[in-house]
Design an enzyme around this catalytic site. Structure first.
Site, PDB file in Angstrom:
ATOM      1  N   HIS A   1     -49.039 114.493  61.469  1.00 42.31           N
ATOM      2  CA  HIS A   1     -49.681 115.432  60.525  1.00 42.31           C
ATOM      3  C   HIS A   1     -50.305 114.686  59.333  1.00 42.31           C
ATOM      4  O   HIS A   1     -50.581 113.508  59.432  1.00 42.31           O
ATOM      5  CB  HIS A   1     -48.686 116.514  60.101  1.00 42.31           C
ATOM      6  CG  HIS A   1     -47.974 117.093  61.294  1.00 42.31           C
ATOM      7  ND1 HIS A   1     -48.524 118.059  62.107  1.00 42.31           N
ATOM      8  CD2 HIS A   1     -46.772 116.767  61.863  1.00 42.31           C
ATOM      9  CE1 HIS A   1     -47.688 118.321  63.101  1.00 42.31           C
ATOM     10  NE2 HIS A   1     -46.617 117.542  62.989  1.00 42.31           N
TER      11      HIS A   1
ATOM     12  N   GLU B   1     -43.171 118.318  56.665  1.00 44.23           N
ATOM     13  CA  GLU B   1     -43.034 117.285  57.707  1.00 44.23           C
ATOM     14  C   GLU B   1     -43.920 116.074  57.415  1.00 44.23           C
ATOM     15  O   GLU B   1     -43.489 114.929  57.551  1.00 44.23           O
ATOM     16  CB  GLU B   1     -43.387 117.899  59.070  1.00 44.23           C
ATOM     17  CG  GLU B   1     -43.272 116.913  60.221  1.00 44.23           C
ATOM     18  CD  GLU B   1     -43.645 117.524  61.565  1.00 44.23           C
ATOM     19  OE1 GLU B   1     -43.963 118.726  61.613  1.00 44.23           O
ATOM     20  OE2 GLU B   1     -43.631 116.785  62.566  1.00 44.23           O
TER      21      GLU B   1
ATOM     22  N   HIS C   1     -42.350 112.386  64.037  1.00 42.53           N
ATOM     23  CA  HIS C   1     -42.419 113.821  63.730  1.00 42.53           C
ATOM     24  C   HIS C   1     -41.040 114.322  63.313  1.00 42.53           C
ATOM     25  O   HIS C   1     -40.026 113.637  63.499  1.00 42.53           O
ATOM     26  CB  HIS C   1     -42.906 114.607  64.957  1.00 42.53           C
ATOM     27  CG  HIS C   1     -44.373 114.452  65.188  1.00 42.53           C
ATOM     28  ND1 HIS C   1     -45.293 115.425  64.870  1.00 42.53           N
ATOM     29  CD2 HIS C   1     -45.088 113.418  65.688  1.00 42.53           C
ATOM     30  CE1 HIS C   1     -46.504 115.006  65.163  1.00 42.53           C
ATOM     31  NE2 HIS C   1     -46.419 113.782  65.669  1.00 42.53           N
TER      32      HIS C   1
ATOM     33  N   GLU D   1     -38.745 112.687  67.285  1.00 36.46           N
ATOM     34  CA  GLU D   1     -38.481 113.821  66.385  1.00 36.46           C
ATOM     35  C   GLU D   1     -37.217 113.430  65.630  1.00 36.46           C
ATOM     36  O   GLU D   1     -36.111 113.507  66.168  1.00 36.46           O
ATOM     37  CB  GLU D   1     -38.263 115.116  67.191  1.00 36.46           C
ATOM     38  CG  GLU D   1     -39.486 115.577  67.986  1.00 36.46           C
ATOM     39  CD  GLU D   1     -40.473 116.432  67.191  1.00 36.46           C
ATOM     40  OE1 GLU D   1     -40.298 116.552  65.951  1.00 36.46           O
ATOM     41  OE2 GLU D   1     -41.408 116.969  67.798  1.00 36.46           O
TER      42      GLU D   1
HETATM   43 ZN   LIG Z   1     -44.925 117.355  64.123  1.00 35.26          ZN
END
Ligand SMILES: [Zn+2]
Length: 384
Positions: free
Chosen positions: A199, A214, A276, A340
């Site tokens: 992002h 995030e 992420h 993640e």
């Molecule tokens: Zn993400």
């Protein structure tokens, strides 16, 4: 059981000694099952074992070809299975790994022998022919990489008397990314490592209950990874170094994701790591997970090394490694993972993820994971 065996043995005897042509077919097929076929420039034929089924439909032989597009550099595998009569086909990818293509051929028997045809490993390693019953068979193509539904096609062709062609089942498989040669050595010095903080800019990513974004955490961890890697002598390619859109604001999702993979591909990065933070509707769900897209022998190894060390240093619940078709790990040519790091939707983890101490622990886990990866990849020979 014994009765079946003796019937089988006498049938084999018949094939080997009384029906010379069929016997040769069986022998040829066994041979093809144990020695890998060389790379070829024309269609290769492997006769399937043939049994006397007195007129019923059956598979006759299989031919295959890997065609390379001179302009794009991508390759396509075409498998052609000749059948005596018309058949119906259905196909699906194996759901757990996406690296197995299963084709059911209804209306044609494969014969009594389970057949195995080795391919060159460029797109698929081998093709197995499995007898379902006397009039149905199954073809399993063991692919060398993961593919998705849009990457393959299965169709039938009618007999063509003019060109002396029988009924055919055609299986086309596209190579997802051109394969690269690896030469992995131990150590981080001089490695080119692409780090992709998820992002950024107009896209905040997931947002926690206390408004942590995030994009802020992924960038903070990425910058710490960069510092540690550069200290160890590696060259780091960051897809973004600040809070910006990688392609530009209002870009399409594909443009944005292409921009993230381009630098890594063009600069021949050794590995690619995308960062992420997860989110879920239930705030109690938490933990660390790492995703891979199996393009080579090294993607799973990289995922395991990163995941193990992230869990060791971060201490969150181990959600394991999983196969996934995320764009950035599919379209990068080198081994790549998407980690993640935790769940921003979990208030405890959101709090941890916002602290420099925890971000540093995660960065140390990623760097230790990369170091482990190069050591283990080198032990495996380092090449394809
Ligand atoms: Zn993400």
């Amino acid at each position: 059981m014994r009765r079946f065996r003796s019937t089988f043995l006498s049938l084999l005897f018949l094939m080997l000694f009384l029906v010379p042509q069929a016997g040769m077919a069986a022998l040829n097929d066994n041979k093809s099952g144990t020695s890998p076929a060389p790379a070829i420039a024309s269609l290769k034929t492997t006769a399937l074992a043939q049994t006397k089924l007195s007129g019923s439909n059956q598979l006759i032989n299989v031919r295959w070809l890997v065609h390379k597009d001179a302009v794009e550099g991508t390759s396509k595998l075409r498998l052609v299975i000749d059948t005596k009569d018309a058949v119906k086909v259905s196909s699906k990818l194996d759901g757990t790994t996406g690296s197995q293509l299963v084709v059911d051929i209804n209306g044609a028997a494969v014969g009594n022998v389970n057949n195995l045809v080795n391919l060159d490993g460029k797109i698929a390693d081998k093709v197995r022919f499995i007898k379902k019953d006397n009039s149905n068979s199954q073809v399993i193509v063991d692919l060398s990489t993961m593919i998705e539904d849009s990457d393959y096609k299965v169709f039938t062709l009618k007999s063509d008397a003019i060109n002396n062609k029988t009924f055919r089942v055609v299986i086309d498989v596209n190579q997802v990314v051109p394969k690269v040669e690896y030469n992995f050595t131990a150590g981080l010095r001089n490695k080119v490592i692409a780090i992709d903080p998820g992002h950024g800019g107009s896209d905040p990513g997931a947002i926690g209950p206390n408004k942590l974004q995030e994009k802020t955490v992924t960038l903070a961890v990425a910058q710490r990874v960069q510092a540690l890697l550069e200290k160890a002598g590696a060259k780091v390619l960051m897809t973004r170094k600040t809070d910006v859109d990688v392609f530009g604001p209002n870009a399409s999702a594909v443009d944005e994701l292409n921009a993230r993979t381009l630098g890594a591909n063009n600069n021949k990065a050794d590995v690619f790591v995308s960062l992420h933070i997860n989110a879920f509707t239930s705030p109690s769900v938490g933990g660390t997970a790492t995703y891979y897209y199996q393009k080579s022998n090294y993607d799973i190894l990289l995922a395991n090394c990163i995941q193990d060390n992230l869990v060791k240093t971060g201490g969150l619940q181990d959600r394991g490694i999983n196969a996934a078709g995320f764009y950035v790990i599919k379209k990068t040519k080198m081994p790549s993972v998407l980690a993640e790091l935790g769940f921003i939707s979990n208030p405890d983890e959101e709090k941890l993820l916002s602290t420099p101490q925890f971000q540093q622990k995660l960065a140390q886990g990623i760097v230790q994971g990369l170091d482990d990866f190069f050591v283990q990849a080198a032990k495996r020979g380092g090449g394809l």
